[in-house]
Write an enzyme that holds these catalytic residues in place. Structure first.
Site, short mmCIF file in Angstrom:
data_model
loop_
_atom_site.label_atom_id
_atom_site.label_comp_id
_atom_site.label_asym_id
_atom_site.label_seq_id
_atom_site.Cartn_x
_atom_site.Cartn_y
_atom_site.Cartn_z
CE LYS A 92 -3.76 -3.12 2.12
NZ LYS A 92 -4.47 -2.99 3.46
CD GLN A 151 -3.24 -4.68 6.53
OE1 GLN A 151 -3.48 -3.50 5.97
NE2 GLN A 151 -3.99 -5.82 5.99
CG ASP A 180 -10.23 -0.62 5.32
OD1 ASP A 180 -9.54 -0.98 3.88
OD2 ASP A 180 -8.65 -1.00 5.85
N1 GUN Z 1 -7.40 -7.39 5.41
C1 GUN Z 1 -7.25 -7.89 4.74
N2 GUN Z 1 -8.60 -7.14 4.23
C2 GUN Z 1 -8.26 -5.56 4.65
C3 GUN Z 1 -8.58 -4.49 3.61
O1 GUN Z 1 -9.62 -4.30 2.74
N3 GUN Z 1 -7.98 -3.44 4.74
C4 GUN Z 1 -8.00 -3.49 5.83
N4 GUN Z 1 -7.56 -2.90 6.46
N5 GUN Z 1 -7.26 -5.02 6.15
C5 GUN Z 1 -7.31 -6.36 5.46
#
Ligand code: GUN
Length: 281
Positions: free
Chosen positions: A47, A91, A114
């Site tokens: 990211k 996350q 998110d």
């Molecule tokens: N862990 C697995 N998928 C995601 C996601 O889309 N966002 C976040 N923040 N954590 C994740």
């Protein structure tokens, strides 16, 4: 038709780079990473790398695996208050001692890139979305880019998670599809899947979806990231068999996955644009 998310995401990221350059806005994504799960570290690294590629600043808070809910909330609060930060991503999963819902609730809805905050979910379900979870929004982008019509179609979403199944169903409903959500307690699952013009699978079982479950000519979207018995990365769908029956299908890897990160970048710009006190202004 193979729906290639790698190529499409690269195209979207190039467009976004231009858009950010021309906007004069400098969006900033803040990530919160707790613990030392290698997959989570890899995702957060990806990211930050994507941010760098498109001209988004990124900052990160890293907390130890034994962090308390209060400590994670404090990290979120710091980013909420920081006017330079336009998007916040915590996350997931968080370690078991941390109250995940309290952390999600603490993210300012304006910075909720998110799309997991109840305000974001409520907006989406009421048909007035702002920031939408990245994976399902990325799927909608893919469907639109390939001219796949949704109005009046039977859409079946398998899985009811907050990050995929539920928002996917809402987006398809907002696009006038007739939506069925299936899950682990659903009876006669194959029979329901067989009715789908649009089938979205987020089950998490390697090659679970076989041709008998798929209607001839269906659009098949595979959100699964699994490893088969030989350790090979594969989706929920038995791709080699289902590809013969589907009119369009996403591969794993190279399908939905790359679209998720591209959409996160798009959400971060969107949040930055909506912020009244933008750092560049
Ligand atoms: N862990 C697995 N998928 C995601 C996601 O889309 N966002 C976040 N923040 N954590 C994740």
């Amino acid at each position: 038709m193979i729906l290639n998310g790698k190529i499409l995401s690269e195209k979207r990221l190039e467009l976004l780079t231009e858009e950010i350059k021309e906007s004069g806005i400098r969006p900033c994504l803040a990530t919160v990473l707790v613990g030392d799960d290698p997959a989570s570290h890899m995702y957060v690294r990806m990211k930050h790398k994507a941010c760098e590629k498109v001209g988004i600043t990124s900052v990160g808070a890293e907390l130890p695996v034994e962090a308390t809910t209060a400590e994670v909330l404090a990290a979120v609060e710091k980013f909420n208050k920081d006017p330079k930060v336009s998007g916040i991503l915590v996350q997931l999963p968080l370690p078991p001692q941390v109250d995940t819902q309290a952390v999600i609730d603490a993210v300012s809805p304006e910075k909720d890139v998110d799309g997991f905050h109840p305000t974001s979910i409520g907006r989406l379900y009421s048909g007035h979305p702002k920031l939408v979870p990245c994976t399902p929004q990325g799927i909608m982008t893919m469907l639109a880019e390939h001219g796949i019509e949704l109005a009046g179609k039977n859409a079946v979403v398998v899985g009811r998670s907050v990050d995929v199944g539920r928002p996917m169903a809402a987006l398809l409903l907002n696009a006038d599809a007739t939506v069925t959500i299936c899950h682990s307690k659903t009876q006669n699952l194959p029979a329901i899947m067989q009715q789908a013009d649009i089938l979205v699978s987020g089950i998490g079982k390697a090659r679970f979806v076989t041709p008998e479950m798929v209607k001839e000519g269906a659009v098949v979207i595979d959100v699964g990231i699994n490893h088969d018995e030989n350790g090979k990365l594969c989706g929920d769908v038995d791709f080699d068999a289902v590809v013969e029956k589907a009119s369009a299908i996403t591969p794993v890897p190279g399908g939905v996955g790359p679209m998720t990160i591209a959409t996160l970048m798009e959400n971060t710009l969107k949040a930055a644009q909506a912020m009244s006190c933008n750092p560049a202004q």
